[in-house]
Structures are given as C-alpha cells and as structure tokens.
Scaffold this motif. Structure first.
Motif, PDB file in Angstrom:
ATOM      1  N   ASN A  52       0.844  -1.190   0.000  1.00 39.90           N
ATOM      2  CA  ASN A  52       0.000   0.000   0.000  1.00 39.90           C
ATOM      3  C   ASN A  52       0.881   1.241   0.000  1.00 39.90           C
ATOM      4  O   ASN A  52       1.413   1.661   1.016  1.00 39.90           O
ATOM      5  CB  ASN A  52      -0.911  -0.011   1.232  1.00 39.90           C
ATOM      6  N   LYS A  53       1.046   1.817  -1.199  1.00 44.28           N
ATOM      7  CA  LYS A  53       1.909   2.980  -1.409  1.00 44.28           C
ATOM      8  C   LYS A  53       3.334   2.747  -0.896  1.00 44.28           C
ATOM      9  O   LYS A  53       3.959   3.622  -0.288  1.00 44.28           O
ATOM     10  CB  LYS A  53       1.305   4.234  -0.766  1.00 44.28           C
ATOM     11  N   GLN A  54       3.826   1.567  -1.151  1.00 45.77           N
ATOM     12  CA  GLN A  54       5.222   1.282  -0.855  1.00 45.77           C
ATOM     13  C   GLN A  54       5.691   0.118  -1.717  1.00 45.77           C
ATOM     14  O   GLN A  54       4.888  -0.659  -2.230  1.00 45.77           O
ATOM     15  CB  GLN A  54       5.442   0.984   0.622  1.00 45.77           C
ATOM     16  N   LEU A  55       6.996   0.037  -1.881  1.00 48.79           N
ATOM     17  CA  LEU A  55       7.612  -1.016  -2.692  1.00 48.79           C
ATOM     18  C   LEU A  55       8.802  -1.568  -1.930  1.00 48.79           C
ATOM     19  O   LEU A  55       9.669  -0.812  -1.465  1.00 48.79           O
ATOM     20  CB  LEU A  55       8.074  -0.456  -4.046  1.00 48.79           C
ATOM     21  N   THR A  56       8.870  -2.891  -1.805  1.00 54.28           N
ATOM     22  CA  THR A  56       9.997  -3.553  -1.161  1.00 54.28           C
ATOM     23  C   THR A  56      10.916  -4.116  -2.234  1.00 54.28           C
ATOM     24  O   THR A  56      10.494  -4.905  -3.083  1.00 54.28           O
ATOM     25  CB  THR A  56       9.529  -4.682  -0.238  1.00 54.28           C
ATOM     26  N   LEU A  57      12.172  -3.681  -2.201  1.00 54.32           N
ATOM     27  CA  LEU A  57      13.194  -4.146  -3.138  1.00 54.32           C
ATOM     28  C   LEU A  57      14.103  -5.139  -2.425  1.00 54.32           C
ATOM     29  O   LEU A  57      14.502  -4.921  -1.272  1.00 54.32           O
ATOM     30  CB  LEU A  57      14.057  -2.986  -3.641  1.00 54.32           C
ATOM     31  N   LYS A  58      14.466  -6.179  -3.140  1.00 52.65           N
ATOM     32  CA  LYS A  58      15.435  -7.140  -2.606  1.00 52.65           C
ATOM     33  C   LYS A  58      16.277  -7.620  -3.783  1.00 52.65           C
ATOM     34  O   LYS A  58      15.738  -8.083  -4.795  1.00 52.65           O
ATOM     35  CB  LYS A  58      14.730  -8.316  -1.936  1.00 52.65           C
ATOM     36  N   SER A  59      17.585  -7.488  -3.648  1.00 53.93           N
ATOM     37  CA  SER A  59      18.486  -7.816  -4.754  1.00 53.93           C
ATOM     38  C   SER A  59      19.636  -8.668  -4.260  1.00 53.93           C
ATOM     39  O   SER A  59      20.202  -8.391  -3.200  1.00 53.93           O
ATOM     40  CB  SER A  59      19.035  -6.539  -5.395  1.00 53.93           C
ATOM     41  N   ASP A  60      19.983  -9.691  -5.040  1.00 49.92           N
ATOM     42  CA  ASP A  60      21.157 -10.500  -4.708  1.00 49.92           C
ATOM     43  C   ASP A  60      22.274 -10.304  -5.719  1.00 49.92           C
ATOM     44  O   ASP A  60      23.203 -11.096  -5.793  1.00 49.92           O
ATOM     45  CB  ASP A  60      20.783 -11.986  -4.615  1.00 49.92           C
ATOM     46  N   ASP A  61      22.192  -9.217  -6.492  1.00 49.86           N
ATOM     47  CA  ASP A  61      23.199  -8.953  -7.518  1.00 49.86           C
ATOM     48  C   ASP A  61      23.357  -7.451  -7.659  1.00 49.86           C
ATOM     49  O   ASP A  61      22.371  -6.730  -7.850  1.00 49.86           O
ATOM     50  CB  ASP A  61      22.773  -9.569  -8.854  1.00 49.86           C
ATOM     51  N   ALA A  62      24.611  -6.969  -7.560  1.00 46.73           N
ATOM     52  CA  ALA A  62      24.876  -5.538  -7.666  1.00 46.73           C
ATOM     53  C   ALA A  62      24.579  -4.994  -9.058  1.00 46.73           C
ATOM     54  O   ALA A  62      24.548  -3.769  -9.243  1.00 46.73           O
ATOM     55  CB  ALA A  62      26.331  -5.251  -7.287  1.00 46.73           C
ATOM     56  N   ASP A  63      24.376  -5.864 -10.040  1.00 45.32           N
ATOM     57  CA  ASP A  63      24.030  -5.423 -11.390  1.00 45.32           C
ATOM     58  C   ASP A  63      22.583  -4.960 -11.515  1.00 45.32           C
ATOM     59  O   ASP A  63      22.248  -4.211 -12.425  1.00 45.32           O
ATOM     60  CB  ASP A  63      24.252  -6.566 -12.386  1.00 45.32           C
ATOM     61  N   TYR A  64      21.707  -5.433 -10.638  1.00 46.96           N
ATOM     62  CA  TYR A  64      20.285  -5.149 -10.777  1.00 46.96           C
ATOM     63  C   TYR A  64      19.962  -3.725 -10.317  1.00 46.96           C
ATOM     64  O   TYR A  64      20.580  -3.207  -9.380  1.00 46.96           O
ATOM     65  CB  TYR A  64      19.449  -6.133  -9.965  1.00 46.96           C
ATOM     66  N   ALA A  65      18.956  -3.125 -10.967  1.00 47.81           N
ATOM     67  CA  ALA A  65      18.563  -1.761 -10.615  1.00 47.81           C
ATOM     68  C   ALA A  65      17.057  -1.600 -10.706  1.00 47.81           C
ATOM     69  O   ALA A  65      16.379  -2.296 -11.475  1.00 47.81           O
ATOM     70  CB  ALA A  65      19.262  -0.754 -11.520  1.00 47.81           C
ATOM     71  N   PHE A  66      16.540  -0.659  -9.930  1.00 52.00           N
ATOM     72  CA  PHE A  66      15.157  -0.215 -10.047  1.00 52.00           C
ATOM     73  C   PHE A  66      15.182   1.191 -10.636  1.00 52.00           C
ATOM     74  O   PHE A  66      15.971   2.041 -10.204  1.00 52.00           O
ATOM     75  CB  PHE A  66      14.452  -0.192  -8.686  1.00 52.00           C
TER      76      PHE A  66
END
Length: 801
Positions: free
Chosen positions: A456-470
């Motif tokens: 609800n009006k928020q986004l959770t980011l989780k990345s296991d690679d430094a190459d990935y971007a939002f």
C-alpha cells in the motif's frame, strides 16, 4: 638453509660501519669473498675452489669450483661494476661458498658486506660451519639484519653473534628471507673483516642447528639444501611465520580465476553445489554429494625442518566427515604428483560439533609424503557442508592459527557542507501507488532478477546482484531539471541503505534508439546521505547535464537485505538538523567516445594462445586498441600475459586496469574489499609494465556504483578517473561457444547501427578472434577513425593521433 618465513627467529643484528683497511695481529688484510668481478662470467666468487670437494652445481665434478649462487630462485639477478643487483621473491636466497675458513685462527672477527635494500627492510644471514675443515657435514646458524636505510650501507656482523658456530671451519654464508620482494636490492664487497670478534650488545637466541652431509648430485640447489638434515625440534610459532595457502580474501579469485593466496590453482572443478567466500576470510563449501571435492595447490613447499603441518579453523555440523589427501611430486614442476597420501577426518581424530575449532593436518601422519615438496591439498568425500577459515603451513610441532593481518578501514569523509536553499516547488516522482507507472505517469520497474513486492503505497526491493537496478523515469525523453539546482532528491525509505542512487543523463538526441542510452549518470552512495528513514541528496551533487535527465535509478545493492521505498521526490529544503556530506569525486563514467568521428576497440583479457593472432590482425588493419587486463594473472608466470601485454604496449596499444580478480566491484561488502582489488591491481600493473600508472578502469561485468567509483578516485589519486563501459557489445559471452557464433557479428552490426562507438569484447574464444577483422572493417566502414580509448576521450596525456 631455512626458508624466508623465519621472521624474528634470531636476535637483532648490531649493524655498523667497518674499516676495511683495519688489521689484527694475525690478519694483514680483509679476506675478499666476493667483489662480483667474476660472477657474470662463471658464477665464481673470489676464493677459487673448495678443499672439501663440495660443488655448487654437482658433487660429481672432480675439480669442484667455489661458487656464488641463487640457484635460479631470484626473479632476476645480474652483476656489473662490482655490484650484484637482484629482485627476490618469497623463496629467494643467495649463497657464497668458502674454502673452509679458520676465521678465528686467521684473525677475522666479522663478515662485512655492502647492501642497499628498502628503507626499514631486513634480511636473514645464515652461516654454515663444520666440526673441522676435514669434515664435509655442516651446521647452520642464523642472524637477522634489520633497519636498512634504503641507501647503500656497510653492515658488519660479528662472527661470535652466531652462538655455537665453529668459527674455525666456516664453509658458507647465505642471505635469505628478504623482507620485501619484487623490489630491487644490491650487494657488493662481501669480506671477512680483520679484528677480534666484536662484542654482542643484544642477546642472541640459541640457534637451531641443521646438520647436512653436503649437497646431493641430484639436488638442483644442492649447495644449500639440507635434505638429510635432522633436528630435535622444529622452530616454534614464536620464531617462525606461518605460510599462508589461502585466506579466502576474494570470491572471484577462488571461483572465477581459480587461484589461492599463493596464486596457485584452487578449485572444485564444478563438483560443489556452491562455494561462498564471506567477508571474514572464511569459505563455505556445500557439496552436491560425496563425489564433491576441493583442492588447493602450493608453490611446491619445502616444509622439512620448518613446518609441522597445515592448520585451518573448521566449522561443521556434528557427525561430519571427509577426507584429506596430501601430495608431492618427484620433482617440483612435474605435471603429476607421485606421492598421494590419504587420511580421513576420523583417522586424524577430528570431530565436529557445529562450532569453529582449529584443526591440524600433521605431516607426521602422512607417511610417504615428501615434505620437501608439499604440493597439493585435496579435500573429498564430504558428508556435509563445511566452513574453512584461513589455511596455512604452521611452524614447528605445535599447530597455530594463521591470523589475517588487520586492515585499517579507509578514512571516511567527515566534512559536511551547508545545505543549499531551493525555491522550486516539490516534484513528486514516485509514491508507489501503482505498479504500472510512477506519480508522473512515466515507467518505473526493475531489471529481471530483482525482487519487487508492491504494498500500500510502498515497494519492497530485494536484490542479490549488484548489477540489478530499479528505475523510475522523470520523462519519456529529456527533462530539464536545472530549476531544481538548489533542491534535494528525497527518498523516504526503511530497511537497508546499502545501495547507489543514480541520476541518469539522456543522450544528445534524447532518443532511446540511439546508443548509448542512457548516455551516462552520476552515482551517489545512499548511506552517506541517510538517516534511518530519509535520504536527502543535493541535486547539485549529481555531476551530469541536468538539462536532459531521463530518470533515477537505485542500483549497486551490496546486501540482500530489503529496502522499502515509500516516496521519491525533489524538495526545496531538508529537516532541521539533517547534515549534508561533502560531494566525493566519482570519476567519469563513459559508454562512448567523446572525440568527434572516433571509434575505439576496448578489449578485455583473453586466452594468451590467441594473443598473437589478435596482434597480427590489428597490425594488418593498422589500428591501435586498448587492452583491459586483470591483475592476478599478470603475477602468474604460467599465463605469459605480462609478456603478451608488454609486446602489445611496445606496438603502441594502451594497457589499462580491469581489477585484480574480476569481481563485481560494487557488490563487494566493504571499502576495504574494494581497495584490496584496486591496490593489488595497480601494483600488478605497475610491476609488470615498468611503473605504468593509468587512470582508465573497466569494471568487470560492467558493474558500476558509487563506492567503487569513489574508491577508484582515491586509490588512483585523481578526481577524474575513467570508468569505461561500452556502447558496442559483440556478446561473445553469449554466442562465441554456441551453435550460432555468427550472432556476434549481428550484435556488432546492431550496436554500431545505433551509433555505438566503444566496444567490449574478449579474445577468449577462437570464433570471436576469427571475427575480429570483420569487426574492424565494419567499424571502418562507418567512416570513423579507429583509435585507443584514451585518444577517443581526447585525453591530453594520450599519444597524438
């Protein structure tokens, strides 16, 4: 002779000048052992022949000669103008033989020599003495020369400082354990000095003697090797330095380059389910099954009378078992080991309980192993996952744990700057109320592989690679944000702040069909601008052309911890008490040449066997290119890459940096880990290429972020290093070994068709090298001039076109 790892073994030498013209009652002049007048011609010193029948090369020679030798242990060695110049490595030594010399009877009280070593440097000196001059067996005693000044100085070692040595039967001297390797040392005027034995002002440690019956005809370095030596005890850990095999410093070194800390082969050959190196110098091996194995090779270590075995901390669940095999070859350098001795953890008496403990692999339990040539450590038949700490040869009979030297965290910036005062109204870019578009109605989304969880009006980011971007865009084309120059990019968040915030610049055409797209961006370290809930970055800290901003990217995540975003906006002010850090230099991130009408081939490391073909093609096509080289293989002589790249440099091509072990630099866990890569790479390149210092760096895999950019500027000591990515990718990594290698040509044509002019490729594969001539001819057909990267960047320090 003992190895150079006997640091601190003997008391400190009393060093000083000596009057070489002094005389004693029974001594009319100093005895010249070596002034290096004959060394270059025949490796003779000034004393002629042995009376004992010993020979520096072969015990079978009927008229043995007296030699001064390094037995090929030096990286380089030469003599000229009365001076010996050499570059030692970790196992180097230099030996001077004497006709058995009754020094006390003849009135000699010291050995004197001129030496120039690094400031603060040290070296060990070994004396070899016999029971009498009629006996060929000798005993060794040791002393440490410390406090070198970096300039030429005369050192005098009192002979009676070698406590217990028979000074009336001296048969040789050996210099070894040079404190600094890969640097130039010099020695000259080695003499036995006249005069009574000098007083010892420090207490000498009683030497541990090693008795030898003389050299073997089958031993290369026979003149000083004590293969038949016996000793009642080995040196203790307090008088000897453990010899590191692997400190698990780099995941990439282990699983990409397959090197241990000795730069020797180390791998599982793909038999493990996973190999993971942690930040605290540990590696976790997860086997697929009992057929999984892991091995680490050494430099063929002579452990006799020095090391009692190999130790390492291990953490494994209760009931875990595995096997350990130690191997040695018949001769160092042989393709195969001939002695392979296997013991299980049960046979060694090991048990595990889920806590870390120090375990010992004693050579005494591996009967049949040649401890003068310990070469391979092989672990197999794992019944469970295990975690190893640093693995090393331990000194003496008592196992000790290798301690990784403490590193000092790079000094972090502490200065703050006054907060600018903006007047622009707030611009809300993203409030995460929809997964389809941001608050401006433009696209937002992430690279495939990143985990996105919408709330609800928020986004959770989780990345296991430094190459990935939002990404969240501020425009479908170019957006002029210069009116916000006094404002702040504000990101409301919770959770991890271990990522980079980038403001992206569109290309001059504002056309996403033109390469490169985006043209560049500046990267800011989120953690430097963060509180526990907010990030405020002055828009002026993003060094890009803000008349054509395309979007904002959150990238370079170096933890798998989640970040929860609730708002991205540009605001005119910051909360009271919030401090703004100073802007750190972040270099030039480039994807394309700057010089009009230019084109550059930037080629990464490859297969040395294909290098000559590459050289021939670029010579025939009459172009200059840039080679980005990884540092660790330069230090591995078996790759021949140092010679390859020196040849390329001599032909006018540019050599530049590509990290030491090829990790994703921004994914490394700390400043220290990033600096380790840079500092080792810079040192390897400088050593290999006559002091070369270059500000050009290509990040492995193209992975870029704020920390690696900031630390590059620091370690290269320049505010404007070049981080060189690409706008033309031949995609050799994807197609070269496929059934359709010609797709490399398609990829090249596609990118130059978009206007790309800066290439990434490798000479790893025959198919890629086979297409190189066509790549070059296609580039020429664009009408652009082909040149080195530094030339296409209009670098004033680059060679003229």
């Amino acid at each position: 002779m003992l190895s150079n790892f006997l640091s601190g073994f003997i008391a400190t030498l009393v060093a000083g000048s000596v009057n070489k013209g002094a005389t004693a009652a029974s001594c009319s002049s100093n005895l010249i052992i070596d002034n290096f007048s004959q060394w270059s011609a025949n490796n003779l010193n000034n004393l002629g022949q042995y009376t004992s029948g010993m020979d520096g090369y072969s015990a079978s020679r009927s008229t043995p000669i007296l030699t001064s030798l390094d037995d090929g242990t030096m990286d380089s060695i030469s003599a000229a103008s009365g001076s010996l110049t050499f570059t030692p490595n970790e196992n180097s030594y230099f030996y001077e033989g004497l006709t058995c010399q009754p020094a006390t009877t003849n009135g000699f009280g010291a050995i004197s020599f001129d030496i120039q070593g690094p400031a603060g440097g040290s070296v060990f000196l070994e004396i070899q003495t016999a029971e009498s001059c009629s006996v060929s067996a000798y005993t060794s005693y040791y002393y440490s020369v410390t406090g070198l000044t970096g300039t030429s100085q005369t050192i005098s070692v009192p002979l009676n400082s070698f406590a217990g040595a028979n000074l009336n039967a001296i048969t040789g001297f050996v210099w070894f354990g040079f404190s600094e390797t890969n640097v130039t040392w010099q020695m000259s005027d080695i003499e036995l000095a006249c005069g009574a034995t000098l007083p010892i002002t420090t207490s000498a440690t009683s030497p541990i003697s090693s008795t030898s019956t003389g050299p073997s005809a089958t031993t290369k370095n026979a003149a000083i090797t004590t293969t038949s030596a016996t000793r009642t005890s080995l040196p203790s850990s307090s008088t000897c330095s453990d010899l590191l095999v692997d400190d698990w410093e780099s995941q990439s070194r282990l699983t990409f380059l397959y090197y241990n800390a000795m730069l020797e082969p180390s791998s599982d050959d793909g038999t493990m389910s996973s190999i993971v190196v942690s930040q605290d110098n540990h590696v976790t091996l997860t086997p697929k099954n009992t057929d999984s194995y892991f091995y680490s090779m050494t430099t063929c270590v002579n452990a006799e009378n020095i090391y009692g075995g190999i130790s390492l901390p291990i953490n494994a669940p209760a009931g875990t078992t595995f096997g350990i095999q130690l191997s040695s070859p018949t001769n160092c350098g042989d393709a195969e080991d001939t002695a392979n001795i296997y013991q299980t953890t049960t046979e060694l008496g090991w048990t595990f309980d889920g806590t870390e403990q120090l375990y010992n692999i004693p050579f005494a339990k591996f009967s049949g192993l040649d401890v003068t040539k310990v070469h391979t450590i092989f672990f197999s038949a794992f019944s469970n996952t295990v975690t190893f700490g640093p693995m090393a040869f331990y000194c003496g009979n008592v196992p000790s744990e290798y301690t990784v030297p403490a590193t000092t965290a790079p000094a972090g910036p502490t200065s703050t700057v006054p907060a600018p005062s903006g007047t622009a109204t707030t611009l809300v870019v993203d409030d995460f109320s929809s997964d389809g578009a941001n608050a401006l109605g433009f696209w937002h989304g992430a690279d495939e592989g990143m985990s996105l969880t919408w709330g609800n009006k928020q986004l959770t980011l989780k990345s296991d690679d430094a190459d990935y971007a939002f990404y969240t865009q501020v425009s479908g084309s170019c957006s002029d944000l210069t009116s916000y120059s006094g404002s702040y990019l504000h990101i409301a968040y919770s959770g991890s702040n271990k990522f980079t915030v980038a403001l992206q610049q569109h290309n001059a055409q504002c056309d996403d069909a033109v390469a490169p797209y985006p043209e560049t961006w500046d990267s800011i370290e989120a953690a430097r601008y963060s509180s526990v809930s907010d990030i405020y970055i002055p828009m002026s800290h993003f060094n890009i052309n803000q008349t054509r901003v395309v979007g904002i990217a959150l990238k370079g995540f170096y933890t798998t911890d989640s970040t929860v975003l609730s708002k991205v906006e540009i605001v005119s002010s910051i909360p009271s008490g919030f401090t703004i850090p100073s802007k750190l230099p972040s270099g030039n991130l480039v994807f394309a040449c700057k010089r009009p009408n230019s084109f550059a081939f930037a080629i990464d490391d490859g297969d040395p066997t294909l290098a000559q073909q590459v050289m021939q093609i670029v010579k025939e096509e009459d172009i200059k290119v840039t080679f980005f080289t990884v540092g660790a293989p330069l230090e591995d002589s078996s790759t021949n890459l140092t010679n390859v790249y020196n040849e390329m440099m001599s032909a006018g091509h540019q050599i530049a940096l590509h990290s030491f072990t090829h990790p994703k630099m921004e994914g490394l866990p700390s400043y220290e880990a990033i600096d380790w890569e840079y500092n080792n790479d810079i040192a390897a390149v400088s050593k290999s290429f006559n002091g070369l210092h270059t500000p050009y760096f290509r990040p492995p895999f193209g992975t870029e972020g704020s920390r690696m950019r900031q630390r590059l500027a620091v370690t290269l000591d320049t505010d404007s290093p070049y981080i060189v990515n690409w706008s033309v990718d031949v995609e050799d990594w994807l197609w070269a070994q496929s059934d359709t290698p010609e797709k490399q040509l398609d990829a090249f044509k596609r990118d130059i068709g978009k206007g790309g002019n800066l290439v990434v490729m490798h000479y790893l594969y025959p198919s890629t090298v086979g297409y190189l001539k066509q790549f070059i001819q296609l580039a020429k057909a664009t009408g652009k001039q082909l040149m080195r990267v530094d030339q296409c960047m209009e670098d004033p320090n680059a060679p003229a076109l």
